[in-house]
Motif scaffolding. Sequence first.
Motif, PDB file in Angstrom:
ATOM      1  N   ALA A  33     -10.005  -3.714   3.722  1.00  0.00           N
ATOM      2  CA  ALA A  33      -8.771  -5.673   3.863  1.00  0.00           C
ATOM      3  C   ALA A  33      -8.858  -6.407   5.227  1.00  0.00           C
ATOM      4  O   ALA A  33      -8.086  -7.529   5.785  1.00  0.00           O
ATOM      5  CB  ALA A  33      -7.718  -5.736   3.301  1.00  0.00           C
ATOM      6  N   SER A  77      -6.497  -7.191  -4.210  1.00  0.00           N
ATOM      7  CA  SER A  77      -6.099  -7.029  -5.893  1.00  0.00           C
ATOM      8  C   SER A  77      -5.164  -5.658  -5.369  1.00  0.00           C
ATOM      9  O   SER A  77      -4.994  -5.672  -6.369  1.00  0.00           O
ATOM     10  CB  SER A  77      -7.783  -6.113  -5.931  1.00  0.00           C
ATOM     11  OG  SER A  77      -8.915  -6.917  -6.430  1.00  0.00           O
ATOM     12  N   LEU A  78      -4.991  -5.215  -4.240  1.00  0.00           N
ATOM     13  CA  LEU A  78      -3.659  -4.521  -3.516  1.00  0.00           C
ATOM     14  C   LEU A  78      -2.612  -5.063  -3.513  1.00  0.00           C
ATOM     15  O   LEU A  78      -1.613  -4.607  -4.768  1.00  0.00           O
ATOM     16  CB  LEU A  78      -3.618  -3.959  -2.103  1.00  0.00           C
ATOM     17  CG  LEU A  78      -5.239  -2.894  -2.449  1.00  0.00           C
ATOM     18  CD1 LEU A  78      -5.809  -3.076  -0.614  1.00  0.00           C
ATOM     19  CD2 LEU A  78      -4.181  -1.429  -2.351  1.00  0.00           C
ATOM     20  N   HIS A 118     -14.919  -9.605   0.812  1.00  0.00           N
ATOM     21  CA  HIS A 118     -15.155  -8.180   0.408  1.00  0.00           C
ATOM     22  C   HIS A 118     -13.453  -8.014   0.959  1.00  0.00           C
ATOM     23  O   HIS A 118     -13.223  -7.842   0.140  1.00  0.00           O
ATOM     24  CB  HIS A 118     -15.884  -7.708   1.257  1.00  0.00           C
ATOM     25  CG  HIS A 118     -17.416  -7.862   0.367  1.00  0.00           C
ATOM     26  ND1 HIS A 118     -18.296  -7.529   1.151  1.00  0.00           N
ATOM     27  CD2 HIS A 118     -18.413  -8.701  -0.204  1.00  0.00           C
ATOM     28  CE1 HIS A 118     -19.538  -7.505   0.438  1.00  0.00           C
ATOM     29  NE2 HIS A 118     -19.308  -8.726  -0.250  1.00  0.00           N
ATOM     30  N   CYS A 178       0.439  -1.464   0.508  1.00  0.00           N
ATOM     31  CA  CYS A 178       0.096  -0.349  -0.303  1.00  0.00           C
ATOM     32  C   CYS A 178       1.210   0.864   0.288  1.00  0.00           C
ATOM     33  O   CYS A 178       0.368   2.327  -0.993  1.00  0.00           O
ATOM     34  CB  CYS A 178      -1.245  -0.358   0.894  1.00  0.00           C
ATOM     35  SG  CYS A 178      -2.096  -1.243   0.982  1.00  0.00           S
ATOM     36  N   TRP A 198     -11.623  -9.629  -1.314  1.00  0.00           N
ATOM     37  CA  TRP A 198     -11.428  -8.706  -2.550  1.00  0.00           C
ATOM     38  C   TRP A 198      -9.942  -8.202  -3.030  1.00  0.00           C
ATOM     39  O   TRP A 198      -9.218  -7.619  -3.617  1.00  0.00           O
ATOM     40  CB  TRP A 198     -12.702  -8.577  -3.262  1.00  0.00           C
ATOM     41  CG  TRP A 198     -13.222  -9.323  -3.803  1.00  0.00           C
ATOM     42  CD1 TRP A 198     -13.520 -11.081  -3.616  1.00  0.00           C
ATOM     43  CD2 TRP A 198     -15.445  -9.581  -3.901  1.00  0.00           C
ATOM     44  NE1 TRP A 198     -14.690 -11.237  -4.340  1.00  0.00           N
ATOM     45  CE2 TRP A 198     -15.735 -11.210  -4.200  1.00  0.00           C
ATOM     46  CE3 TRP A 198     -15.940  -8.728  -3.651  1.00  0.00           C
ATOM     47  CZ2 TRP A 198     -16.304 -11.138  -3.891  1.00  0.00           C
ATOM     48  CZ3 TRP A 198     -17.331  -8.631  -3.606  1.00  0.00           C
ATOM     49  CH2 TRP A 198     -17.642  -9.903  -3.961  1.00  0.00           C
ATOM     50  N   SER A 199     -10.207  -7.032  -1.797  1.00  0.00           N
ATOM     51  CA  SER A 199      -9.230  -5.675  -1.871  1.00  0.00           C
ATOM     52  C   SER A 199      -7.954  -5.908  -1.564  1.00  0.00           C
ATOM     53  O   SER A 199      -7.188  -5.576  -2.319  1.00  0.00           O
ATOM     54  CB  SER A 199     -10.441  -4.951  -0.048  1.00  0.00           C
ATOM     55  OG  SER A 199     -11.235  -4.606  -0.831  1.00  0.00           O
ATOM     56  N   LEU A 252     -11.254  -2.706  -6.782  1.00  0.00           N
ATOM     57  CA  LEU A 252     -10.973  -1.459  -5.831  1.00  0.00           C
ATOM     58  C   LEU A 252     -11.636  -0.027  -5.664  1.00  0.00           C
ATOM     59  O   LEU A 252     -12.013   0.281  -4.714  1.00  0.00           O
ATOM     60  CB  LEU A 252      -9.512  -1.191  -6.004  1.00  0.00           C
ATOM     61  CG  LEU A 252      -8.236  -2.057  -5.700  1.00  0.00           C
ATOM     62  CD1 LEU A 252      -7.440  -1.925  -5.808  1.00  0.00           C
ATOM     63  CD2 LEU A 252      -8.522  -2.971  -4.353  1.00  0.00           C
ATOM     64  N   ARG A 287     -15.361  -1.033  -4.097  1.00  0.00           N
ATOM     65  CA  ARG A 287     -14.896  -1.018  -2.792  1.00  0.00           C
ATOM     66  C   ARG A 287     -15.558   0.746  -2.106  1.00  0.00           C
ATOM     67  O   ARG A 287     -16.152   0.577  -1.080  1.00  0.00           O
ATOM     68  CB  ARG A 287     -14.109  -1.133  -2.354  1.00  0.00           C
ATOM     69  CG  ARG A 287     -13.602  -2.711  -2.366  1.00  0.00           C
ATOM     70  CD  ARG A 287     -14.982  -3.111  -2.146  1.00  0.00           C
ATOM     71  NE  ARG A 287     -15.639  -4.015  -2.999  1.00  0.00           N
ATOM     72  CZ  ARG A 287     -16.657  -4.886  -2.569  1.00  0.00           C
ATOM     73  NH1 ARG A 287     -17.164  -4.641  -1.717  1.00  0.00           N
ATOM     74  NH2 ARG A 287     -17.872  -4.852  -3.625  1.00  0.00           N
ATOM     75  N   ASN A 296      -9.584   1.110   0.839  1.00  0.00           N
ATOM     76  CA  ASN A 296      -9.403  -0.813   0.337  1.00  0.00           C
ATOM     77  C   ASN A 296      -8.774  -1.818   2.095  1.00  0.00           C
ATOM     78  O   ASN A 296      -8.129  -2.396   2.222  1.00  0.00           O
ATOM     79  CB  ASN A 296      -8.663  -0.796  -1.405  1.00  0.00           C
ATOM     80  CG  ASN A 296     -10.274  -0.542  -2.092  1.00  0.00           C
ATOM     81  OD1 ASN A 296     -10.887  -2.093  -2.387  1.00  0.00           O
ATOM     82  ND2 ASN A 296      -9.653   0.434  -2.056  1.00  0.00           N
ATOM     83  N   ARG A 297      -7.573  -0.861   1.725  1.00  0.00           N
ATOM     84  CA  ARG A 297      -6.747  -1.461   3.074  1.00  0.00           C
ATOM     85  C   ARG A 297      -7.788  -1.434   4.404  1.00  0.00           C
ATOM     86  O   ARG A 297      -7.318  -2.503   5.352  1.00  0.00           O
ATOM     87  CB  ARG A 297      -5.647  -0.360   3.702  1.00  0.00           C
ATOM     88  CG  ARG A 297      -4.998  -0.544   4.858  1.00  0.00           C
ATOM     89  CD  ARG A 297      -3.977  -1.463   4.561  1.00  0.00           C
ATOM     90  NE  ARG A 297      -3.740  -2.679   5.380  1.00  0.00           N
ATOM     91  CZ  ARG A 297      -4.433  -3.321   6.645  1.00  0.00           C
ATOM     92  NH1 ARG A 297      -5.282  -3.507   6.644  1.00  0.00           N
ATOM     93  NH2 ARG A 297      -3.116  -3.598   8.004  1.00  0.00           N
TER      94      ARG A 297
END
Length: 248
Positions: free
Chosen positions: A139, A220-221, A213, A118, A216-217, A244, A247, A135-136
Amino acid sequence: MDEVEVVVAHSERATLRVGDVFLKVDADQARVDAEVEAMSLAPVPTPEVLWREPPVLALAALPGKVLGRLGGPSTGSREAWAAAGAAIRRLHEAPLPPRSGRAGRSVVALTAELDAECASLVAHGVLPADLVARNRQVAEAALRPWTPAFTHGDLQIAHVFVEGGEVTGIIDWSEAGRGDALYDLATFTLGHEEHLDDVIAGYGTDVDLDVIHAWWSLRSLLAVRWLTEHGFDPSAPGCEVDVLRSRM
């Protein structure tokens, strides 16, 4: 002679198709060992190993066609998605394999990797800071204790073959091993949230949607920079960057 088709190729490995034979070229023999072992243990259809001559692994083609691709429409029916969910449940309930897989990274190691990625995404202007921060936050729900299961570890929809409403095979087992079952379910439904209910119906048990969910984040990150560096486009419609953004 049959035409040689390059299925996928990057600096780590390449897969070629010649007629009904897939040739996987991978210099990392430990990864190939893990793949062959996982296919021998998995209680779901997998490709037949035709021969192995390092660094090449030859696999027979599977019947049917892939369920879909990230960034593209699914070619499978709701019944096919549910059948895939049932197959994933059989895998997750199987006796644990000896190895720890990609889905089995410790919470401490995964948190450190995520935070470093990140910071890099923001520092190098790869993604907007607010997108990364949101998204962090999402996550975080994936960073919790989990019960080990037999996981595929890279269960993209393009790795699942179906015919009608039946799963005819699952490919690419190099990341398989003991891990978090919800990581597999999240990877499988990434970018195809509209089919999550069908998959869960086939899976046959309640799952924590917040964790799905979150994966997913998180996935993807962690994927954006790797994909870019290996010649893929995570910003293509329906792919990781769109996941991303969803979200937000």
